[in-house]
Design an enzyme around this catalytic site. Sequence first.
Site, mmCIF file in Angstrom:
data_model
loop_
_atom_site.group_PDB
_atom_site.id
_atom_site.type_symbol
_atom_site.label_atom_id
_atom_site.label_comp_id
_atom_site.label_asym_id
_atom_site.label_seq_id
_atom_site.Cartn_x
_atom_site.Cartn_y
_atom_site.Cartn_z
ATOM 1 N N ASN A 1 0.883 -1.161 0.000
ATOM 2 C CA ASN A 1 0.000 0.000 0.000
ATOM 3 C C ASN A 1 0.925 1.216 0.000
ATOM 4 O O ASN A 1 1.479 1.579 1.033
ATOM 5 C CB ASN A 1 -0.891 -0.035 1.243
ATOM 6 C CG ASN A 1 -1.882 1.102 1.279
ATOM 7 O OD1 ASN A 1 -1.889 1.956 0.390
ATOM 8 N ND2 ASN A 1 -2.714 1.136 2.304
ATOM 9 N N ARG B 1 -2.559 -2.315 -3.384
ATOM 10 C CA ARG B 1 -3.792 -1.572 -3.134
ATOM 11 C C ARG B 1 -3.777 -0.334 -4.026
ATOM 12 O O ARG B 1 -2.889 0.511 -3.922
ATOM 13 C CB ARG B 1 -3.865 -1.169 -1.669
ATOM 14 C CG ARG B 1 -5.146 -0.445 -1.364
ATOM 15 C CD ARG B 1 -5.257 -0.141 0.109
ATOM 16 N NE ARG B 1 -6.517 0.533 0.361
ATOM 17 C CZ ARG B 1 -6.937 0.839 1.573
ATOM 18 N NH1 ARG B 1 -6.195 0.549 2.619
ATOM 19 N NH2 ARG B 1 -8.082 1.446 1.745
ATOM 20 N N HIS C 1 -12.958 2.177 0.108
ATOM 21 C CA HIS C 1 -12.859 1.160 1.179
ATOM 22 C C HIS C 1 -13.403 -0.194 0.713
ATOM 23 O O HIS C 1 -13.806 -1.033 1.519
ATOM 24 C CB HIS C 1 -13.656 1.578 2.446
ATOM 25 C CG HIS C 1 -12.987 2.662 3.243
ATOM 26 N ND1 HIS C 1 -13.689 3.658 3.880
ATOM 27 C CD2 HIS C 1 -11.690 2.893 3.510
ATOM 28 C CE1 HIS C 1 -12.854 4.465 4.499
ATOM 29 N NE2 HIS C 1 -11.623 4.015 4.290
ATOM 30 N N HIS D 1 -17.410 1.175 8.185
ATOM 31 C CA HIS D 1 -15.944 1.145 8.302
ATOM 32 C C HIS D 1 -15.541 2.452 8.979
ATOM 33 O O HIS D 1 -15.498 3.507 8.349
ATOM 34 C CB HIS D 1 -15.305 1.019 6.906
ATOM 35 C CG HIS D 1 -13.815 1.101 6.933
ATOM 36 N ND1 HIS D 1 -12.998 0.030 6.662
ATOM 37 C CD2 HIS D 1 -12.971 2.135 7.204
ATOM 38 C CE1 HIS D 1 -11.737 0.386 6.780
ATOM 39 N NE2 HIS D 1 -11.693 1.671 7.106
ATOM 40 N N LEU D 2 -15.294 2.371 10.295
ATOM 41 C CA LEU D 2 -14.981 3.581 11.059
ATOM 42 C C LEU D 2 -13.526 3.529 11.511
ATOM 43 O O LEU D 2 -13.196 2.888 12.513
ATOM 44 C CB LEU D 2 -15.918 3.683 12.280
ATOM 45 C CG LEU D 2 -17.424 3.567 11.994
ATOM 46 C CD1 LEU D 2 -18.222 3.672 13.293
ATOM 47 C CD2 LEU D 2 -17.876 4.627 11.002
ATOM 48 N N ARG E 1 -10.741 14.491 7.681
ATOM 49 C CA ARG E 1 -11.541 14.884 6.502
ATOM 50 C C ARG E 1 -12.944 15.292 6.927
ATOM 51 O O ARG E 1 -13.511 14.732 7.852
ATOM 52 C CB ARG E 1 -11.631 13.721 5.508
ATOM 53 C CG ARG E 1 -10.327 13.451 4.791
ATOM 54 C CD ARG E 1 -10.409 12.207 3.934
ATOM 55 N NE ARG E 1 -9.541 11.157 4.449
ATOM 56 C CZ ARG E 1 -9.617 9.878 4.105
ATOM 57 N NH1 ARG E 1 -10.523 9.482 3.229
ATOM 58 N NH2 ARG E 1 -8.802 8.991 4.618
ATOM 59 N N ASP F 1 -7.467 11.605 16.649
ATOM 60 C CA ASP F 1 -7.465 10.239 17.170
ATOM 61 C C ASP F 1 -8.609 10.043 18.158
ATOM 62 O O ASP F 1 -8.695 10.741 19.167
ATOM 63 C CB ASP F 1 -6.117 9.985 17.855
ATOM 64 C CG ASP F 1 -5.906 8.512 18.111
ATOM 65 O OD1 ASP F 1 -6.627 7.944 18.946
ATOM 66 O OD2 ASP F 1 -5.019 7.932 17.457
ATOM 67 N N MET F 2 -9.471 9.091 17.869
ATOM 68 C CA MET F 2 -10.655 8.866 18.708
ATOM 69 C C MET F 2 -10.278 8.529 20.150
ATOM 70 O O MET F 2 -10.958 8.947 21.089
ATOM 71 C CB MET F 2 -11.510 7.760 18.091
ATOM 72 C CG MET F 2 -12.826 7.529 18.761
ATOM 73 S SD MET F 2 -13.898 9.000 18.816
ATOM 74 C CE MET F 2 -14.787 8.884 17.272
ATOM 75 N N GLU G 1 -7.889 -5.803 5.153
ATOM 76 C CA GLU G 1 -7.751 -5.447 3.742
ATOM 77 C C GLU G 1 -6.544 -6.133 3.110
ATOM 78 O O GLU G 1 -6.578 -6.540 1.946
ATOM 79 C CB GLU G 1 -7.618 -3.917 3.609
ATOM 80 C CG GLU G 1 -8.899 -3.192 3.960
ATOM 81 C CD GLU G 1 -8.684 -1.797 4.492
ATOM 82 O OE1 GLU G 1 -8.055 -1.659 5.576
ATOM 83 O OE2 GLU G 1 -9.145 -0.837 3.863
HETATM 84 P P1 ADP Z 1 -6.841 3.818 9.262
HETATM 85 O O1 ADP Z 1 -7.991 4.409 8.516
HETATM 86 O O2 ADP Z 1 -5.664 4.733 9.400
HETATM 87 O O3 ADP Z 1 -6.503 2.388 8.873
HETATM 88 P P2 ADP Z 1 -7.761 2.582 11.728
HETATM 89 O O4 ADP Z 1 -8.781 1.682 11.149
HETATM 90 O O5 ADP Z 1 -6.513 1.993 12.300
HETATM 91 O O6 ADP Z 1 -7.400 3.759 10.750
HETATM 92 O O7 ADP Z 1 -8.500 3.432 12.884
HETATM 93 C C1 ADP Z 1 -7.826 4.435 13.588
HETATM 94 C C2 ADP Z 1 -8.816 5.033 14.586
HETATM 95 O O8 ADP Z 1 -9.254 3.985 15.480
HETATM 96 C C3 ADP Z 1 -8.219 6.123 15.450
HETATM 97 O O9 ADP Z 1 -9.149 7.200 15.568
HETATM 98 C C4 ADP Z 1 -8.067 5.444 16.802
HETATM 99 O O10 ADP Z 1 -8.147 6.340 17.856
HETATM 100 C C5 ADP Z 1 -9.257 4.529 16.777
HETATM 101 N N1 ADP Z 1 -9.121 3.505 17.814
HETATM 102 C C6 ADP Z 1 -8.251 2.472 17.889
HETATM 103 N N2 ADP Z 1 -8.402 1.810 19.067
HETATM 104 C C7 ADP Z 1 -9.386 2.438 19.743
HETATM 105 C C8 ADP Z 1 -10.015 2.253 21.021
HETATM 106 N N3 ADP Z 1 -9.649 1.264 21.829
HETATM 107 N N4 ADP Z 1 -11.011 3.103 21.368
HETATM 108 C C9 ADP Z 1 -11.388 4.099 20.556
HETATM 109 N N5 ADP Z 1 -10.837 4.330 19.353
HETATM 110 C C10 ADP Z 1 -9.855 3.518 18.959
#
Ligand code: ADP
Length: 403
Positions: free
Chosen positions: A9, A95, A183, A210-211, A243, A285-286, A381
Amino acid sequence: MSTLVLTLNAGSSSVKFALFEAADGAEAEPVRLASGQVEAIGGTARFQARAADGGWATDTAPEEGIPDHAAALARVLAWLEKVRPGASLAAVGHRIVHGGPDHAAPAVIDDALLADLERLVPLAPLHQPHNLAGVRAALGAFPEAVQVACFDTAFHRGHSALQQAFALPRRFFDAGVRRYGFHGLSYESVAARLQRDHPEVHAGRVIVAHLGNGASMAALAGGRSVASTMGFTALDGLVMGTRCGTIDPGVLLYLAQVEKLGWDAIAKLLYEQSGLLGVSGISNDMRTLAASDDPAARFAIDMFIDRAARAAGDLAVVLEGLDALVFTAGIGENSAPVRAGIARRLAFLGAELDEAANADGAAVFSMPSSRIRLLKVPTDEEAMIARHALRLVAPGTIAAAAR
Ligand code: ADP
């Protein structure tokens, strides 16, 4: 000797890779051996790789000698030679963000396909050129391997004209200005797992959320994609890490005409400075936002949940009902509060959340009486790319690679 597949990728300054081994049996999932990345290509780059079983890790100090994708893949090749001396790759799966209107399935890369994909650069100028740079570099580094392009748009190519079209004059549709959806490799991976583990869910009307850092939803009917929240670009739809998601196009006119922002500045704003990061002013970052007691962090999470729930309602209309809502990717797989927030908003449609099961991270977290099943399914993926690549390797090639 085993049959090995490398997945790649390639981004603007990074190449993520994973190494898989074909499992016995044509439909068996390939086994992941290792994953890694080369980061900060062109700067003080860094090479990292770790074994899937946690057995070993390689992590170099920042190094200067990786100016481009070709050098990055030479680095991957040297690593491969070290961990699997004498091994040769049967295939490299790439990818590729955009397959345009015509590519509905993965394809073996040849000169004609490469030229075709080059013509799609204007549709995805921020990603496609880097993906193709990765392909060219891999052709040089792994000349013996079959190179396979796997498109993030392919899974959505069956969408009806109604779901693809914008309300613009017809000539724009003909010129390729359509809703493509992205995605796709993730949705395909989730659909394959549903088919294996929950065939009754797979057969029904399903929304997959897909979050992750990028976020979207797809409506699946009997495992086939019929609509997506992402459109012409991966900017549309849900609130994402950086975004903006769906936005009134009048805002863009305002930014250009009144605020006098140039198009590069607008692109940077929409792709890199908006979403959770822009709204919170704290982080994309969540996890960071969930841990913060700043009201701005709470507001950003509330908006993330609100837009996702509204999008689910929208896709349920396309599906004319909803049998299951499936969460995947970093946030979908790990954040119980976000899953709960979205599911609660769909209570009026018949979603009954099992709070305890959700908090426990259970794979199914709806009540037995719930009209809408709520599930959590991990996406992979890279494994999907490896599977596609293996399917396109002629049996003779595998035999040759195994010698
Ligand atoms: P990408 O699109 O870069 O592949 P990912 O699918 O790895 O992203 O998702 C990244 C997101 O997932 C970030 O916002 C991260 O904070 C969130 N995340 C990962 N683990 C947790 C968790 N335990 N609780 C809440 N959010 C999480």
